[in-house]
Scaffold this motif. Sequence first.
Motif, PDB file in Angstrom:
ATOM      1  N   MET A 124      -6.285  14.288   4.059  1.00 21.26           N
ATOM      2  CA  MET A 124      -4.959  14.730   3.632  1.00 21.26           C
ATOM      3  C   MET A 124      -4.251  13.763   2.703  1.00 21.26           C
ATOM      4  N   GLU A 125      -4.714  12.510   2.661  1.00 20.98           N
ATOM      5  CA  GLU A 125      -3.936  11.490   1.954  1.00 20.98           C
ATOM      6  C   GLU A 125      -4.791  10.663   0.992  1.00 20.98           C
ATOM      7  N   GLY A 126      -4.157  10.190  -0.042  1.00 17.17           N
ATOM      8  CA  GLY A 126      -4.773   9.223  -0.933  1.00 17.17           C
ATOM      9  C   GLY A 126      -4.008   7.916  -0.829  1.00 17.17           C
ATOM     10  N   TYR A 127      -4.658   6.801  -1.190  1.00 12.83           N
ATOM     11  CA  TYR A 127      -3.947   5.530  -1.121  1.00 12.83           C
ATOM     12  C   TYR A 127      -4.131   4.744  -2.412  1.00 12.83           C
ATOM     13  N   SER A 128      -3.188   3.874  -2.666  1.00 12.64           N
ATOM     14  CA  SER A 128      -3.317   2.924  -3.760  1.00 12.64           C
ATOM     15  C   SER A 128      -2.619   1.656  -3.293  1.00 12.64           C
ATOM     16  N   PHE A 129      -3.056   0.520  -3.796  1.00 13.85           N
ATOM     17  CA  PHE A 129      -2.380  -0.709  -3.366  1.00 13.85           C
ATOM     18  C   PHE A 129      -2.403  -1.768  -4.450  1.00 13.85           C
ATOM     19  N   GLU A 130      -1.508  -2.710  -4.251  1.00 19.56           N
ATOM     20  CA  GLU A 130      -1.375  -3.850  -5.139  1.00 19.56           C
ATOM     21  C   GLU A 130      -1.490  -5.083  -4.243  1.00 19.56           C
ATOM     22  N   LEU A 131      -2.211  -6.082  -4.723  1.00 20.04           N
ATOM     23  CA  LEU A 131      -2.415  -7.281  -3.919  1.00 20.04           C
ATOM     24  C   LEU A 131      -1.717  -8.450  -4.606  1.00 20.04           C
ATOM     25  N   ILE A 132      -0.823  -9.113  -3.871  1.00 21.83           N
ATOM     26  CA  ILE A 132      -0.063 -10.218  -4.456  1.00 21.83           C
ATOM     27  C   ILE A 132      -0.439 -11.512  -3.733  1.00 21.83           C
ATOM     28  N   GLU A 133      -0.755 -12.547  -4.494  1.00 21.83           N
ATOM     29  CA  GLU A 133      -1.053 -13.837  -3.865  1.00 21.83           C
ATOM     30  C   GLU A 133       0.254 -14.511  -3.489  1.00 21.83           C
ATOM     31  N   GLU A 134       0.296 -15.111  -2.303  1.00 21.36           N
ATOM     32  CA  GLU A 134       1.579 -15.716  -1.868  1.00 21.36           C
ATOM     33  C   GLU A 134       1.461 -17.231  -1.680  1.00 21.36           C
ATOM     34  N   ILE A 188       0.839  -1.205   0.000  1.00 18.93           N
ATOM     35  CA  ILE A 188       0.000   0.000   0.000  1.00 18.93           C
ATOM     36  C   ILE A 188       0.874   1.255   0.000  1.00 18.93           C
ATOM     37  N   ASP A 189       0.567   2.192  -0.883  1.00 24.81           N
ATOM     38  CA  ASP A 189       1.216   3.509  -0.854  1.00 24.81           C
ATOM     39  C   ASP A 189       0.209   4.535  -0.372  1.00 24.81           C
ATOM     40  N   ILE A 190       0.611   5.309   0.615  1.00 22.00           N
ATOM     41  CA  ILE A 190      -0.261   6.370   1.135  1.00 22.00           C
ATOM     42  C   ILE A 190       0.480   7.688   0.962  1.00 22.00           C
ATOM     43  N   MET A 191      -0.079   8.552   0.119  1.00 19.32           N
ATOM     44  CA  MET A 191       0.633   9.794  -0.236  1.00 19.32           C
ATOM     45  C   MET A 191      -0.230  11.009   0.057  1.00 19.32           C
ATOM     46  N   PRO A 192       0.416  12.132   0.409  1.00 21.69           N
ATOM     47  CA  PRO A 192      -0.365  13.367   0.605  1.00 21.69           C
ATOM     48  C   PRO A 192      -1.028  13.771  -0.718  1.00 21.69           C
ATOM     49  N   HIS A 193      -2.243  14.300  -0.639  1.00 14.97           N
ATOM     50  CA  HIS A 193      -2.931  14.763  -1.852  1.00 14.97           C
ATOM     51  C   HIS A 193      -2.078  15.789  -2.586  1.00 14.97           C
ATOM     52  N   LYS A 194      -2.196  15.769  -3.912  1.00 20.29           N
ATOM     53  CA  LYS A 194      -1.392  16.673  -4.743  1.00 20.29           C
ATOM     54  C   LYS A 194      -1.623  18.144  -4.425  1.00 20.29           C
TER      55      LYS A 194
END
Lengths: 83, 83
Positions: free
Chosen positions: B73-83, B7-13
Amino acid sequence: MNFRAEIDIMPHKELLDPQGKAVAHGLHNLSFDGVQDVRVGRHISIKLSAKDKSEATQQVEDACKKLLANAIMEGYSFELIEE
Amino acid sequence: MNFRAEIDIMPHKELLDPQGKAVAHGLHNLSFDGVQDVRVGRHISIKLSAKDKSEATQQVEDACKKLLANAIMEGYSFELIEE
């Protein structure tokens, strides 16, 4: 040429990550029972210009080593996107 | 099934990012002249188990909304990987 580097800086696997443990605890308290392990690091997004991709890669490597990551406690990985 | 969410959590642009500005300043002082902009956020890696990928995705979405990201204040995006 303009590039964007998306850098992840994470605590080494061998080290205890108290922030990650706190987040895992918080998620369990909110009934996220499937959560097994959490690690918290930093994500840094850098826009930079360089004459080609290999120069940009070298710059980001140097920046990670000299300023962004503490090699004793953290590892880094990054992806370079041409813009 | 076991998954890993990155997950990446970044401050809004639109928001000022003082930590990013400080890092950009530090890089300029170290003669990284190509650096144009820096934004600093968090990277969270979660190992979780769920019955399928859609349940895991839902869990990670909920975790971001309820605990991990501050939507103001923040937006998030994520990638899900099967393990």
